[in-house]
Design an enzyme around this catalytic site. Structure first.
Site, mmCIF file in Angstrom:
data_model
loop_
_atom_site.group_PDB
_atom_site.id
_atom_site.type_symbol
_atom_site.label_atom_id
_atom_site.label_comp_id
_atom_site.label_asym_id
_atom_site.label_seq_id
_atom_site.Cartn_x
_atom_site.Cartn_y
_atom_site.Cartn_z
ATOM 1 N N PHE A 1 0.858 -1.180 0.000
ATOM 2 C CA PHE A 1 0.000 0.000 0.000
ATOM 3 C C PHE A 1 0.898 1.235 0.000
ATOM 4 O O PHE A 1 1.835 1.327 0.799
ATOM 5 C CB PHE A 1 -0.875 -0.028 1.255
ATOM 6 C CG PHE A 1 -1.961 0.996 1.266
ATOM 7 C CD1 PHE A 1 -3.169 0.760 0.617
ATOM 8 C CD2 PHE A 1 -1.792 2.200 1.934
ATOM 9 C CE1 PHE A 1 -4.180 1.707 0.647
ATOM 10 C CE2 PHE A 1 -2.809 3.151 1.964
ATOM 11 C CZ PHE A 1 -4.010 2.904 1.320
ATOM 12 N N ASP B 1 2.261 -5.790 8.081
ATOM 13 C CA ASP B 1 1.091 -4.914 8.093
ATOM 14 C C ASP B 1 -0.134 -5.801 7.902
ATOM 15 O O ASP B 1 -0.249 -6.502 6.885
ATOM 16 C CB ASP B 1 1.206 -3.867 6.976
ATOM 17 C CG ASP B 1 0.101 -2.822 7.076
ATOM 18 O OD1 ASP B 1 -1.021 -3.177 7.489
ATOM 19 O OD2 ASP B 1 0.365 -1.657 6.719
ATOM 20 N N TYR C 1 -10.637 0.058 10.985
ATOM 21 C CA TYR C 1 -11.868 0.517 10.316
ATOM 22 C C TYR C 1 -12.230 -0.364 9.134
ATOM 23 O O TYR C 1 -13.244 -0.154 8.500
ATOM 24 C CB TYR C 1 -11.739 1.982 9.862
ATOM 25 C CG TYR C 1 -10.465 2.290 9.110
ATOM 26 C CD1 TYR C 1 -10.331 1.979 7.767
ATOM 27 C CD2 TYR C 1 -9.387 2.883 9.758
ATOM 28 C CE1 TYR C 1 -9.162 2.249 7.089
ATOM 29 C CE2 TYR C 1 -8.206 3.161 9.091
ATOM 30 C CZ TYR C 1 -8.105 2.841 7.750
ATOM 31 O OH TYR C 1 -6.929 3.099 7.087
ATOM 32 N N LYS C 2 -11.382 -1.357 8.809
ATOM 33 C CA LYS C 2 -11.690 -2.253 7.699
ATOM 34 C C LYS C 2 -12.497 -3.436 8.233
ATOM 35 O O LYS C 2 -13.656 -3.263 8.596
ATOM 36 C CB LYS C 2 -10.398 -2.668 7.000
ATOM 37 C CG LYS C 2 -9.743 -1.470 6.277
ATOM 38 C CD LYS C 2 -8.353 -1.716 5.736
ATOM 39 C CE LYS C 2 -7.824 -0.445 5.048
ATOM 40 N NZ LYS C 2 -6.378 -0.468 4.851
HETATM 41 C C1 PLP Z 1 -5.707 0.895 4.633
HETATM 42 C C2 PLP Z 1 -4.233 0.847 4.672
HETATM 43 C C3 PLP Z 1 -3.486 1.943 5.157
HETATM 44 C C4 PLP Z 1 -4.140 3.227 5.562
HETATM 45 O O1 PLP Z 1 -3.391 3.921 6.527
HETATM 46 P P1 PLP Z 1 -4.082 5.046 7.408
HETATM 47 O O2 PLP Z 1 -2.976 5.743 8.066
HETATM 48 O O3 PLP Z 1 -4.998 4.345 8.371
HETATM 49 O O4 PLP Z 1 -4.871 5.935 6.499
HETATM 50 C C5 PLP Z 1 -2.108 1.791 5.247
HETATM 51 N N1 PLP Z 1 -1.493 0.641 4.860
HETATM 52 C C6 PLP Z 1 -2.196 -0.409 4.373
HETATM 53 C C7 PLP Z 1 -1.468 -1.646 3.971
HETATM 54 C C8 PLP Z 1 -3.574 -0.332 4.240
HETATM 55 O O5 PLP Z 1 -4.255 -1.340 3.724
#
Ligand code: PLP
Length: 397
Positions: free
Chosen positions: A113, A184, A209-210
């Protein structure tokens, strides 16, 4: 054997909606609004500052962390909550680099991500000691772990394709080469069984939140292996990670537990809602969840492949290497997803050409999945995606 799935009665799902985006923002648990009102009116409204003690606000990050810990195979006291996932990535990475001071390579992959990679790039710039971020293709990561690598930082389940790394094997390889391992779990926590303790990885991070349904902006979490915590140097050395925050000492001394990974004042409203949301996991067996998840995703793949030959499966066909989401590539993915959403089937679009569907066994059944595939077939067959209203992109896709 856990409680039967799904548990639709615990959630508010709008009439006429089939929600296949719980991998991005989970649905609203029925108890959330009442809990938020209680915190606002009773705790904040009546108890005011006293609530930090009497309503247990100060302990909430740890209490919620322990509940999440149960879902990811982490022992009590090893998970802290707060901030956002990007911040927790930064904390884990900074701490991990300190553990290997004579190495200069951070290894991730090009399916990660972007925010995780951006945080690494920012940290490299801040430290300014010649660190290098390497991002080979996900299938080449294991082979790229060499003795130059300080930290291997990977997202377990790929946010676009759902491809899942072999956590145990990669962690073993990282350790064999002397590197620190960070996982992660953004698309793993509440989606697939995870055994943090069994993996032996040093750190894990994730968001709530997922699949955990904590609501927009819900706090993130960070796990550190208990035997290393006393050597973890917090880069974000805020007062609530101090050993004695209210001693108001001028020098930072980290807490002797995972509390040192806290930073500042916790988001109490969000934590309270998340704590309520996590009740939906009481009695759920993660192996049952995995079985249900695979039944749903295999059913969707079978239905969509048969009905929509124009779409190409962009997720692994082998279910053992796939998380709880399924993606299809299609030239008109953005518009087709908008047409689908207009018909009550909510998934999302990920650039450049992916239609992404998440499967959340807490509140989906096979009937939902078959209905979603029928509606998708209608959108594709009638070329409904060609309508002008589906062509302009919104800020959030
Ligand atoms: C959803 C997601 C994020 C989002 O990070 P936020 O700081 O909560 O906005 C980061 N890394 C991964 C791998 C994700 O899937």
């Amino acid at each position: 054997m856990g409680v039967p799935l799904p548990r639709k009665d615990l959630f508010y799902i709008p009439e006429g909606v089939i929600y296949l985006d719980g991998n991005s923002l989970g649905v609203l648990p029925k108890g959330a609004a009442a809990r938020a009102t209680e915190v606002i009116e009773q705790e904040w409204g009546q108890q005011l500052i006293r609530a930090w003690n009497v309503a247990g606000w100060m302990d909430l990050p740890r209490v919620v962390g322990d509940r999440i810990g149960q879902l990811i195979g982490a022992p009590e006291g090893s998970v802290a909550t707060g901030d956002t996932l990007s911040i927790k990535v930064y904390q884990a990475l900074a701490a991990a680099l300190k553990m290997r001071p004579d190495r200069r390579v951070i290894l991730s992959d090009n399916g990660n991500f972007p925010s995780d990679l951006y945080m690494a790039q920012g940290l490299i710039g801040t430290i300014d000691k010649g660190y290098e971020l390497r991002t080979p293709a996900p299938e080449d990561v294991a082979g790229a772990i060499t003795e130059e690598v300080a930290v291997v930082m990977l997202t377990h389940v790929d946010y676009r394709s759902g491809r899942m790394h072999d956590m145990k094997a990669i962690t073993e390889k990282a350790h064999a080469m002397g590197a620190v391992m960070i996982w992660d779990l953004a698309h793993s926590a509440g989606a697939v069984p995870v055994d943090m303790a069994g993996s032996n990885a040093e750190f894990a991070v994730g968001c709530s939140y997922k699949y955990l349904n904590g609501g927009p902006g819900a706090p993130a979490f960070i796990y550190a292996r208990p035997d290393i915590i006393e050597g973890v140097e917090p880069a974000l050395s805020g007062w609530l990670g101090h050993d004695a925050p209210f001693a108001m000492e001028l020098g930072y001394r980290p807490a002797m537990s995972t509390e040192r990974l806290r930073v500042g004042t916790p988001p109490i409203l969000q934590l309270a809602v998340l704590q309520e949301a996590l009740k939906a996991w009481d009695g759920v067996d993660m192996d049952d969840l995995r079985r249900a998840s695979l039944t749903l995703s295999e059913c969707f793949i079978r239905e969509v492949t048969a009905r929509c030959p124009e779409l190409r499966l962009a997720s692994p066909t082998d279910p053992t290497t796939r998380g709880s989401q399924v993606s299809f590539a299609f030239a008109h993915s953005y518009a087709a997803m908008q047409a689908l959403i207009a018909r009550g089937v909510i998934g999302d679009f990920r650039a450049p050409d992916i239609m992404r569907f998440g499967f959340t066994p807490l509140y989906l059944d096979e009937g939902d999945v078959i209905r979603a595939a029928e509606i998708l077939e209608e959108v594709i067959k009638t070329r409904a995606y060609e309508a002008p209203e589906y062509q302009t992109r919104s800020r959030v896709t």
